[in-house]
Design a protein around this motif. Structure first.
Motif, PDB file in Angstrom:
ATOM      1  N   UNK A  35      44.254  40.053  39.776  1.00 17.37           N
ATOM      2  CA  UNK A  35      43.497  41.295  39.994  1.00 17.37           C
ATOM      3  C   UNK A  35      42.819  41.705  38.698  1.00 17.37           C
ATOM      4  N   UNK A  36      41.558  42.097  38.811  1.00 19.29           N
ATOM      5  CA  UNK A  36      40.867  42.696  37.671  1.00 19.29           C
ATOM      6  C   UNK A  36      39.748  43.560  38.227  1.00 19.29           C
ATOM      7  N   UNK A  37      39.478  44.642  37.543  1.00 25.46           N
ATOM      8  CA  UNK A  37      38.360  45.482  37.987  1.00 25.46           C
ATOM      9  C   UNK A  37      37.024  44.822  37.649  1.00 25.46           C
ATOM     10  N   UNK A  38      37.027  43.905  36.697  1.00 24.85           N
ATOM     11  CA  UNK A  38      35.786  43.212  36.307  1.00 24.85           C
ATOM     12  C   UNK A  38      35.649  41.946  37.158  1.00 24.85           C
ATOM     13  N   UNK A  39      34.745  41.997  38.113  1.00 23.03           N
ATOM     14  CA  UNK A  39      34.598  40.936  39.123  1.00 23.03           C
ATOM     15  C   UNK A  39      34.355  39.553  38.489  1.00 23.03           C
ATOM     16  N   UNK A  40      33.432  39.489  37.521  1.00 21.45           N
ATOM     17  CA  UNK A  40      33.071  38.185  36.950  1.00 21.45           C
ATOM     18  C   UNK A  40      34.275  37.560  36.238  1.00 21.45           C
ATOM     19  N   UNK A  41      35.027  38.414  35.501  1.00 21.85           N
ATOM     20  CA  UNK A  41      36.201  37.901  34.772  1.00 21.85           C
ATOM     21  C   UNK A  41      37.271  37.422  35.745  1.00 21.85           C
ATOM     22  N   UNK A  42      37.438  38.186  36.817  1.00 28.48           N
ATOM     23  CA  UNK A  42      38.424  37.827  37.842  1.00 28.48           C
ATOM     24  C   UNK A  42      38.088  36.469  38.459  1.00 28.48           C
ATOM     25  N   UNK A  43      36.802  36.277  38.799  1.00 26.59           N
ATOM     26  CA  UNK A  43      36.407  35.016  39.451  1.00 26.59           C
ATOM     27  C   UNK A  43      36.568  33.834  38.485  1.00 26.59           C
ATOM     28  N   UNK A  44      36.164  34.030  37.243  1.00 30.78           N
ATOM     29  CA  UNK A  44      36.285  32.946  36.264  1.00 30.78           C
ATOM     30  C   UNK A  44      37.758  32.578  36.070  1.00 30.78           C
ATOM     31  N   UNK A  45      38.610  33.585  35.990  1.00 35.74           N
ATOM     32  CA  UNK A  45      40.053  33.357  35.805  1.00 35.74           C
ATOM     33  C   UNK A  45      40.630  32.662  37.043  1.00 35.74           C
ATOM     34  N   UNK A  46      40.216  33.140  38.215  1.00 30.76           N
ATOM     35  CA  UNK A  46      40.692  32.542  39.469  1.00 30.76           C
ATOM     36  C   UNK A  46      40.283  31.082  39.560  1.00 30.76           C
ATOM     37  N   UNK A  47      39.023  30.785  39.183  1.00 34.13           N
ATOM     38  CA  UNK A  47      38.543  29.394  39.232  1.00 34.13           C
ATOM     39  C   UNK A  47      39.336  28.521  38.257  1.00 34.13           C
ATOM     40  N   UNK A  48      39.501  29.038  37.046  1.00 31.52           N
ATOM     41  CA  UNK A  48      40.169  28.225  36.016  1.00 31.52           C
ATOM     42  C   UNK A  48      41.603  27.888  36.400  1.00 31.52           C
ATOM     43  N   UNK A  49      42.286  28.835  37.042  1.00 30.97           N
ATOM     44  CA  UNK A  49      43.712  28.608  37.319  1.00 30.97           C
ATOM     45  C   UNK A  49      43.986  28.330  38.805  1.00 30.97           C
ATOM     46  N   UNK A  52      44.154  31.584  44.653  1.00 35.43           N
ATOM     47  CA  UNK A  52      43.518  31.866  45.939  1.00 35.43           C
ATOM     48  C   UNK A  52      43.277  33.371  46.118  1.00 35.43           C
ATOM     49  N   UNK A  53      44.292  34.178  45.894  1.00 38.00           N
ATOM     50  CA  UNK A  53      44.165  35.619  46.130  1.00 38.00           C
ATOM     51  C   UNK A  53      43.495  36.315  44.962  1.00 38.00           C
ATOM     52  N   UNK A  54      42.319  36.895  45.192  1.00 38.05           N
ATOM     53  CA  UNK A  54      41.595  37.575  44.100  1.00 38.05           C
ATOM     54  C   UNK A  54      41.259  38.998  44.552  1.00 38.05           C
ATOM     55  N   UNK A  55      41.654  39.966  43.753  1.00 41.32           N
ATOM     56  CA  UNK A  55      41.529  41.370  44.164  1.00 41.32           C
ATOM     57  C   UNK A  55      40.991  42.211  43.021  1.00 41.32           C
ATOM     58  N   UNK A  56      40.235  43.242  43.399  1.00 41.25           N
ATOM     59  CA  UNK A  56      39.804  44.211  42.384  1.00 41.25           C
ATOM     60  C   UNK A  56      40.648  45.480  42.453  1.00 41.25           C
ATOM     61  N   UNK A  57      41.603  45.482  43.383  1.00 33.30           N
ATOM     62  CA  UNK A  57      42.492  46.648  43.507  1.00 33.30           C
ATOM     63  C   UNK A  57      43.937  46.175  43.579  1.00 33.30           C
ATOM     64  N   UNK A  58      44.780  46.778  42.746  1.00 33.96           N
ATOM     65  CA  UNK A  58      46.207  46.436  42.751  1.00 33.96           C
ATOM     66  C   UNK A  58      46.834  46.793  44.096  1.00 33.96           C
ATOM     67  N   UNK A  59      46.421  47.919  44.664  1.00 35.26           N
ATOM     68  CA  UNK A  59      46.984  48.361  45.948  1.00 35.26           C
ATOM     69  C   UNK A  59      46.755  47.294  47.021  1.00 35.26           C
ATOM     70  N   UNK A  60      45.534  46.758  47.046  1.00 41.63           N
ATOM     71  CA  UNK A  60      45.234  45.714  48.049  1.00 41.63           C
ATOM     72  C   UNK A  60      46.016  44.445  47.766  1.00 41.63           C
ATOM     73  N   UNK A  61      46.102  44.096  46.489  1.00 46.75           N
ATOM     74  CA  UNK A  61      46.872  42.886  46.129  1.00 46.75           C
ATOM     75  C   UNK A  61      48.310  43.002  46.631  1.00 46.75           C
ATOM     76  N   UNK A  62      48.933  44.153  46.366  1.00 49.63           N
ATOM     77  CA  UNK A  62      50.340  44.324  46.758  1.00 49.63           C
ATOM     78  C   UNK A  62      50.490  44.246  48.279  1.00 49.63           C
ATOM     79  N   UNK A  63      49.545  44.844  48.993  1.00 55.65           N
ATOM     80  CA  UNK A  63      49.652  44.885  50.460  1.00 55.65           C
ATOM     81  C   UNK A  63      49.419  43.505  51.074  1.00 55.65           C
ATOM     82  N   UNK A  64      48.469  42.761  50.518  1.00 59.39           N
ATOM     83  CA  UNK A  64      48.092  41.495  51.167  1.00 59.39           C
ATOM     84  C   UNK A  64      48.827  40.280  50.611  1.00 59.39           C
TER      85      UNK A  64
END
Ligand SMILES: NC(=O)c1ccc[n+]([C@@H]2O[C@H](COP(=O)([O-])OP(=O)(O)OC[C@H]3O[C@@H](n4cnc5c(N)ncnc54)[C@H](O)[C@@H]3O)[C@@H](O)[C@H]2O)c1
Length: 368
Positions: A35-49, A52-64
């Motif tokens: 999860x990160x509020x910065x979309x581009x950083x989140x996607x780059x981090x998700x791609x590198x590692x 699968x689950x990528x979120x800009x909100x912690x609340x959504x991450x925890x729920x899903x």
């Protein structure tokens, strides 16, 4: 052994260390979400590692994503609210340091932890190398004797540009300077080795950096077991080093490293006449693993597997935070501070700045 579903929140600098260290835990953890509020950083981090689950909100991450453990790698002022949200959702928390910006904030964890089975732990990775466990078990024992004198130096160098990140060097976002943000690792290890501290006398000043916090602090500390120590936290030291030295009755233990140690970074020196007993006791310890995030992750999984409290859990993280608060309180009041003295109603319970006292003292003495 269970494989834990892990999420990382905040995908900046230290998150990369978490991800690479998770990959070294022998499949005991699966990095399922970030999860990160910065979309581009989140996607780059998700791609590198390969997350699968990528979120800009912690609340959504925890729920899903429903992680077992959430690693908080966000800036300091976010740790406590995010930790409480995770605990209330039933996820264990491994928060980067500092655990909170004040004791008042930290104590808000109690209710959230009491509600369910989820636990809080703080990243204090230097506790987890084999050599620190060995030193801890030998200090005060018959071969090394009781600890008498110690020193703990975090002498680091951070140039002006380091403070360009908006949350750095501010009371509001970071809770302090090198005491809260840098030396905290090293004095956490000192407290881990020597046990409860009793009294602190300290100074703090702003010598050179254009921050609103201190860039240097120094403390004289008395421990419950009678040992006396100095603790120095600096961001102004071009030859950087992180050192701990403990002189026991029959042996000197020294650690010299920078951001993490291996066993070779420890030196043991026996007092005359104690050479065989001291070297035999040290050599008899397991001394393979160095410090680092993966060592703490593995210790955490061991505790969860066994149903034990997490290492570096809330109680011991609070002691380290209280020690930082005592350094500030002593430095900005000119008085010694005893453990247990900073309670609700004390100026330094609500914040390390002591309701503006730190700002005023530093402004009147600043050389920056
Ligand atoms: N244990 C260590 O050795 C060590 C070393 C360096 C930093 N740290 C600690 O790690 C933490 C992060 O430091 P960093 O240098 O990685 O910072 P950073 O600024 O590089 O990364 C923080 C990330 O959090 C994101 N973020 C901000 N608000 C958010 C929110 N509400 N939800 C999700 N993401 C959010 C930012 O966009 C950024 O990507 C700090 O507390 C720092 O003290 C620990």
């Amino acid at each position: 052994m269970q494989t834990y579903r892990v999420a990382i929140v905040g995908t900046g600098g230290i998150a990369a260390v978490h991800a690479s260290n998770l990959a070294r835990t022998d499949n005991r953890a699966e990095l399922v979400a970030a999860c990160d509020v910065a979309e581009a950083r989140l996607q780059a981090f998700g791609d590198e590692h390969g997350i699968v689950g990528r979120y800009q909100s912690l609340t959504e991450l925890l729920a899903e994503a429903k992680p077992d453990i959430v690693h908080l790698c966000t800036p300091p002022m976010m740790h406590i609210d995010q930790a409480i949200e995770c605990l209330e959702a039933g996820a264990h928390v491994l928060s980067e340091k500092p655990p909170a910006l004040s004791l008042a904030d930290f104590d808000r964890l109690n209710e959230a932890q009491a509600k369910g089975g989820a636990q809080f732990s703080c990243v204090f990775q230097h506790r987890f190398g084999d050599a620190s466990a060995a030193a801890r078990s030998l200090i005060g024992g018959s071969e090394f004797g009781r600890p008498l004198v110690a020193r703990c130096d975090t002498l680091w160098y951070r140039p002006d540009e380091y403070f360009d990140l908006p949350w750095r060097g501010t009371w509001k976002a970071e809770g302090g300077g090198p005491t809260m943000g840098h030396g905290i690792h090293q004095f956490d290890l000192l407290l881990h080795l020597l046990g409860p501290w009793e009294e602190v006398n300290a100074i703090a000043s702003r010598q050179a950096r254009a921050t609103s916090t201190e860039d240097f602090s120094a403390a004289l500390v008395r421990f419950e077991n009678g040992a006396a120590a100095t603790v120095i936290n600096s961001l102004l030291s071009p030859r950087e080093t992180s050192d701990i030295r403990v002189d026991c009755e029959f042996a000197t233990i020294e650690l010299s490293h920078l951001y993490g140690y291996g066993t070779k970074d420890w030196t043991i020196t026996a007092a005359p006449g104690h050479e065989d007993a001291v070297s035999g006791a040290w050599a008899g310890q397991p001394l393979e693993r160095g410090s680092g995030h993966s060592a703490q992750f593995l210790a955490m999984y061991d505790a969860l597997d066994a149903g034990r409290p997490l290492p570096a859990g809330a109680d011991s993280a609070r002691q380290t935070l209280e020690f930082a608060a005592a350094i500030y309180a002593s430095a900005f009041t000119g008085q010694p501070v005893r453990r247990g003295q900073i309670v609700p109603g004390h100026a330094f319970y609500e914040g390390m700045d002591g309701d503006g006292r730190g700002t005023r003292v530093l402004a009147s003495t600043a050389r920056a």
